[in-house]
Design an enzyme around this catalytic site. Sequence first.
Site, PDB file in Angstrom:
ATOM      1  N   SER A 225       0.845  -1.189   0.000  1.00  0.00           N
ATOM      2  CA  SER A 225       0.000   0.000   0.000  1.00  0.00           C
ATOM      3  C   SER A 225       0.876   1.233   0.000  1.00  0.00           C
ATOM      4  O   SER A 225       1.936   1.256   0.652  1.00  0.00           O
ATOM      5  CB  SER A 225      -0.908   0.026   1.231  1.00  0.00           C
ATOM      6  OG  SER A 225      -1.601   1.264   1.336  1.00  0.00           O
TER       7      SER A 225
ATOM      8  N   TYR B  96      -2.660  -1.123  10.079  1.00  0.00           N
ATOM      9  CA  TYR B  96      -2.608  -1.313   8.628  1.00  0.00           C
ATOM     10  C   TYR B  96      -1.353  -0.665   8.054  1.00  0.00           C
ATOM     11  O   TYR B  96      -0.588  -1.303   7.320  1.00  0.00           O
ATOM     12  CB  TYR B  96      -3.858  -0.724   7.978  1.00  0.00           C
ATOM     13  CG  TYR B  96      -3.901  -0.883   6.477  1.00  0.00           C
ATOM     14  CD1 TYR B  96      -4.231  -2.113   5.913  1.00  0.00           C
ATOM     15  CD2 TYR B  96      -3.609   0.174   5.627  1.00  0.00           C
ATOM     16  CE1 TYR B  96      -4.264  -2.273   4.526  1.00  0.00           C
ATOM     17  CE2 TYR B  96      -3.639   0.027   4.256  1.00  0.00           C
ATOM     18  CZ  TYR B  96      -3.963  -1.193   3.707  1.00  0.00           C
ATOM     19  OH  TYR B  96      -3.996  -1.349   2.348  1.00  0.00           O
TER      20      TYR B  96
END
Length: 271
Positions: free
Chosen positions: A146, A159
């Site tokens: 990401s 995350y």
Amino acid sequence: MSAAGGTGAPPVALVAGASSGIGAAVARRLAARGSAVALVGRREAELKEVAESIRAAGGTALPLVLDLAEPGGPADAVAMTTAALGQVGLLVCSAGAIRLAAVHETEERHWERQLRVNLTVPFLLAREVLPGMRERGCGWVVNIGSGVGSEVVPGSGGYGVSKHAVHRLTELIHEENRDRGIRAVTVAPGWVSTRLAARPADLGVPEEEVLDAEDIADTVAWLLDRPARMSVGPLIRVEPSASRAAAGDAMTRHLNRSRAEGAGRAAEENR
């Protein structure tokens, strides 16, 4: 396409998180390119739907309904793939868990789940397939990271930390195996329109300005077509062109919006 970007037969692929979103798009693309693909995920109905779409297009798909976060899950996935399709030459880790919160608001169980799914599962899968790849002198490990893993985004919590760590994991795999014909790359997307992400309309961003899962599948296919002499990555960021579709900013706005809505609901309940 070969497992190391040459001209041999397409490698057997294992795609973790293949029931929807980026994983499903990558699985379909790999099957269209000739790979027999093992589809691993928890949602049986959706996994079978992806498998059926691959078979309808003339490809080979093996749906494996497994929770990779459970003990033994990664080893089972690789063993079942090898038994049915052959040794894994291409590993794609797209399974993901996300729970946005500031550090002081993050529950331990949410932290542990995100690190387990986003970091430990890719490690365990790579550990299973790398010995065979090293023996054969070819292979690919592709982790879906990401853009948030390369930035400090308030509220990204476990995350953001886990995605940052998986970028380093990929770098380690790359350096330890590059002279053995194995390529390891993290494809780190920005804002992609999937069920895990905020809806563009909710944040006032046109849908067409946000990436879609096919954009990431295109990127993976491009990687696999590079010649064996070429090293790309090990981190490749793929971002929307529009600044208002930047992932970090969108994540912060989404979290702030969720907090405001939560506060509003609490106020209503307390009246």
